[in-house]
Enzyme design. Structure first.
Site, PDB file in Angstrom:
ATOM      1  N   GLY A  41       0.841  -1.208   0.000  1.00  0.00           N
ATOM      2  CA  GLY A  41       0.000   0.000   0.000  1.00  0.00           C
ATOM      3  C   GLY A  41       0.874   1.255   0.000  1.00  0.00           C
ATOM      4  O   GLY A  41       0.654   2.192  -0.780  1.00  0.00           O
ATOM      5  N   HIS A  42       1.901   1.266   0.859  1.00  0.00           N
ATOM      6  CA  HIS A  42       2.809   2.425   0.898  1.00  0.00           C
ATOM      7  C   HIS A  42       3.596   2.535  -0.414  1.00  0.00           C
ATOM      8  O   HIS A  42       3.848   3.630  -0.912  1.00  0.00           O
ATOM      9  CB  HIS A  42       3.813   2.284   2.050  1.00  0.00           C
ATOM     10  CG  HIS A  42       3.190   2.277   3.413  1.00  0.00           C
ATOM     11  ND1 HIS A  42       3.074   1.135   4.173  1.00  0.00           N
ATOM     12  CD2 HIS A  42       2.649   3.280   4.154  1.00  0.00           C
ATOM     13  CE1 HIS A  42       2.501   1.439   5.328  1.00  0.00           C
ATOM     14  NE2 HIS A  42       2.214   2.730   5.338  1.00  0.00           N
ATOM     15  N   ASP A 167      -7.198   5.168   5.669  1.00  0.00           N
ATOM     16  CA  ASP A 167      -7.464   6.005   6.845  1.00  0.00           C
ATOM     17  C   ASP A 167      -8.312   7.188   6.381  1.00  0.00           C
ATOM     18  O   ASP A 167      -7.836   8.326   6.290  1.00  0.00           O
ATOM     19  CB  ASP A 167      -6.152   6.473   7.468  1.00  0.00           C
ATOM     20  CG  ASP A 167      -5.359   5.303   8.010  1.00  0.00           C
ATOM     21  OD1 ASP A 167      -5.814   4.679   8.974  1.00  0.00           O
ATOM     22  OD2 ASP A 167      -4.302   4.991   7.436  1.00  0.00           O
ATOM     23  N   GLN A 170      -8.690  10.255   8.644  1.00  0.00           N
ATOM     24  CA  GLN A 170      -7.415  10.988   8.720  1.00  0.00           C
ATOM     25  C   GLN A 170      -7.272  11.926   7.523  1.00  0.00           C
ATOM     26  O   GLN A 170      -6.850  13.083   7.657  1.00  0.00           O
ATOM     27  CB  GLN A 170      -6.257   9.988   8.776  1.00  0.00           C
ATOM     28  CG  GLN A 170      -4.887  10.606   8.644  1.00  0.00           C
ATOM     29  CD  GLN A 170      -3.773   9.627   8.978  1.00  0.00           C
ATOM     30  OE1 GLN A 170      -3.425   9.461  10.120  1.00  0.00           O
ATOM     31  NE2 GLN A 170      -3.194   8.980   7.979  1.00  0.00           N
ATOM     32  N   MET A 201      -4.742  -3.535   2.913  1.00  0.00           N
ATOM     33  CA  MET A 201      -3.383  -3.682   3.464  1.00  0.00           C
ATOM     34  C   MET A 201      -3.185  -2.715   4.617  1.00  0.00           C
ATOM     35  O   MET A 201      -3.618  -1.561   4.563  1.00  0.00           O
ATOM     36  CB  MET A 201      -2.355  -3.438   2.381  1.00  0.00           C
ATOM     37  CG  MET A 201      -2.314  -4.578   1.406  1.00  0.00           C
ATOM     38  SD  MET A 201      -0.797  -4.572   0.459  1.00  0.00           S
ATOM     39  CE  MET A 201      -1.148  -5.912  -0.658  1.00  0.00           C
ATOM     40  N   SER A 202      -2.533  -3.196   5.664  1.00  0.00           N
ATOM     41  CA  SER A 202      -2.294  -2.375   6.857  1.00  0.00           C
ATOM     42  C   SER A 202      -1.095  -2.954   7.597  1.00  0.00           C
ATOM     43  O   SER A 202      -0.913  -4.184   7.623  1.00  0.00           O
ATOM     44  CB  SER A 202      -3.523  -2.428   7.766  1.00  0.00           C
ATOM     45  OG  SER A 202      -3.185  -1.975   9.061  1.00  0.00           O
ATOM     46  N   ARG A 204      -0.881  -3.215  10.588  1.00  0.00           N
ATOM     47  CA  ARG A 204      -1.377  -3.982  11.737  1.00  0.00           C
ATOM     48  C   ARG A 204      -1.883  -5.370  11.341  1.00  0.00           C
ATOM     49  O   ARG A 204      -2.146  -6.185  12.230  1.00  0.00           O
ATOM     50  CB  ARG A 204      -2.465  -3.197  12.471  1.00  0.00           C
ATOM     51  CG  ARG A 204      -1.899  -1.980  13.216  1.00  0.00           C
ATOM     52  CD  ARG A 204      -2.939  -1.280  14.068  1.00  0.00           C
ATOM     53  NE  ARG A 204      -2.353  -0.301  14.966  1.00  0.00           N
ATOM     54  CZ  ARG A 204      -2.355   1.022  14.768  1.00  0.00           C
ATOM     55  NH1 ARG A 204      -2.908   1.522  13.688  1.00  0.00           N
ATOM     56  NH2 ARG A 204      -1.795   1.832  15.642  1.00  0.00           N
TER      57      ARG A 204
HETATM   58  O1  PAF Z   1      -1.111   7.263   8.620  1.00  0.00           O
HETATM   59  C1  PAF Z   1      -0.045   7.250   9.261  1.00  0.00           C
HETATM   60  O2  PAF Z   1       0.828   6.385   9.072  1.00  0.00           O
HETATM   61  C2  PAF Z   1       0.188   8.321  10.316  1.00  0.00           C
HETATM   62  O3  PAF Z   1      -0.999   8.661  10.968  1.00  0.00           O
HETATM   63  C3  PAF Z   1       0.917   9.558   9.786  1.00  0.00           C
HETATM   64  C4  PAF Z   1       0.060  10.299   8.753  1.00  0.00           C
HETATM   65  C5  PAF Z   1       2.240   9.164   9.172  1.00  0.00           C
HETATM   66  C6  PAF Z   1       1.179  10.547  10.929  1.00  0.00           C
HETATM   67  O4  PAF Z   1       1.983   9.980  11.917  1.00  0.00           O
END
Ligand code: PAF
Length: 300
Positions: A41-42, A167, A170, A201-202, A204
């Site tokens: 995901g990243h 998220d 967020q 995907m996470s 965690r």
């Molecule tokens: O989503 C995340 O991994 C975190 O909340 C972030 C945006 C890096 C802030 O610490």
């Protein structure tokens, strides 16, 4: 094939700023903030960032497990820290630089072990949108997120902030902060990347036991079932909520929330879904908390 080069790694704000200052001032710089323990995901966010900036621009990521966004009973100390593996994953995605500060570098005035945003003299209060859903279950979480992201934006000064849809709240909270505090950075939300069975995907997910892992897919099943019902004409938010809860609970998860919300404000719909909508879910499976969401296309 050309071997990929590991990104430059900076641990201090001064070093990162020196790298930033040497970039062409008008060229785009896309920034992917992370807490490490990276997964595909990243990597997809990094690829997206690369596409946004083009060959003339640059891509930076940060890896920082931010203590001030964890509650006292949350997993701050056991959150996985995998810096070397993270750098290997980012290299082929064309990330130029990684900022990986220590807690002391980011918060010189508070103890590394403090997960209390209240230990900071100055912090960002994101208001009512941060007190519902995740904010209600994790008091102070978004204050910690906004504060660290604002600090990171002040250090990195990117043209684009690239984040994943998983998220969802967020993203909504940070979009509001960027708009209301006049931060000159474009916020870009990219689609959630999923395992082949649909699980979002996470970092965690690695906590899920082998017995629990197959059950986790119930969340995605619930979201897609509710989306299908909506597309077939079901506009009653309570019916969609019941459908999602039932699907998730039948798999043995405990639902914290599962509901349709306004796509921007995240307010619930009292009687009928009559505006752009996101279905939001949080559920507990064993010791692991999972969140996911899906957007509903709304046409008048
Ligand atoms: O989503 C995340 O991994 C975190 O909340 C972030 C945006 C890096 C802030 O610490």
């Amino acid at each position: 094939m050309k071997a990929s080069v590991r990104p430059l790694l900076f641990h201090t704000i001064a070093e990162f700023r020196a790298w930033r200052a040497a970039l062409a001032p008008a060229a785009p710089l896309a920034f992917v903030p992370t807490m490490g323990a990276l997964h595909e995901g990243h990597v997809s966010l990094a690829h997206h960032a690369r596409k946004l900036t083009g060959p003339a621009g640059s891509v930076a990521a940060s890896i920082f497990v931010n203590p001030t966004q964890f509650g006292p009973a949350e997993d701050f100390s056991k959150y996985p820290r995998t810096l070397n593996a993270d750098l290997d994953l980012l290299a082929p995605a064309g990330v130029d630089a990684v900022f990986a500060p220590s807690a002391e570098e980011m918060y010189p005035t508070i103890s590394e072990l403090s997960t209390q945003h209240s230990a900071l003299s100055t912090s960002v209060d994101p208001g009512p949108i941060a007190t519902i859903l995740e904010g209600a279950l994790r008091p102070g979480h978004f204050r910690g997120v906004c504060t660290v992201v604002l600090k990171l934006l002040n250090i990195v000064t990117p043209t684009h902030l690239v984040m994943g849809q998983k998220d969802y709240q967020q993203n909504a909270v940070l979009r509001q902060m960027i708009r209301e505090l006049n931060i000159p950075t474009a916020h870009v939300m990219c689609p959630t990347i999923r395992e082949p069975d649909g699980l979002a995907m996470s970092s965690r997910n690695r906590y899920l036991s082998p017995a629990d892992r197959p059950r986790a897919v119930a969340i995605h099943r619930a979201l897609t079932a509710a989306k299908t019902a909506f597309q077939s004409g079901e506009k009653n938010p309570h019916t969609l909520e019941t459908l999602m809860r039932h699907t998730i609970e039948s798999a043995g998860l405990s639902v914290q929330y599962a509901l349709p919300a306004h796509a921007d404000t995240l307010s619930p719909f009292p009687a009928t879904i009559n505006a752009p909508c996101v279905l939001l879910v949080a559920a507990q499976l064993g010791a692991t908390r999972l969140i996911d969401n899906i957007c509903l296309e709304f046409t008048l």
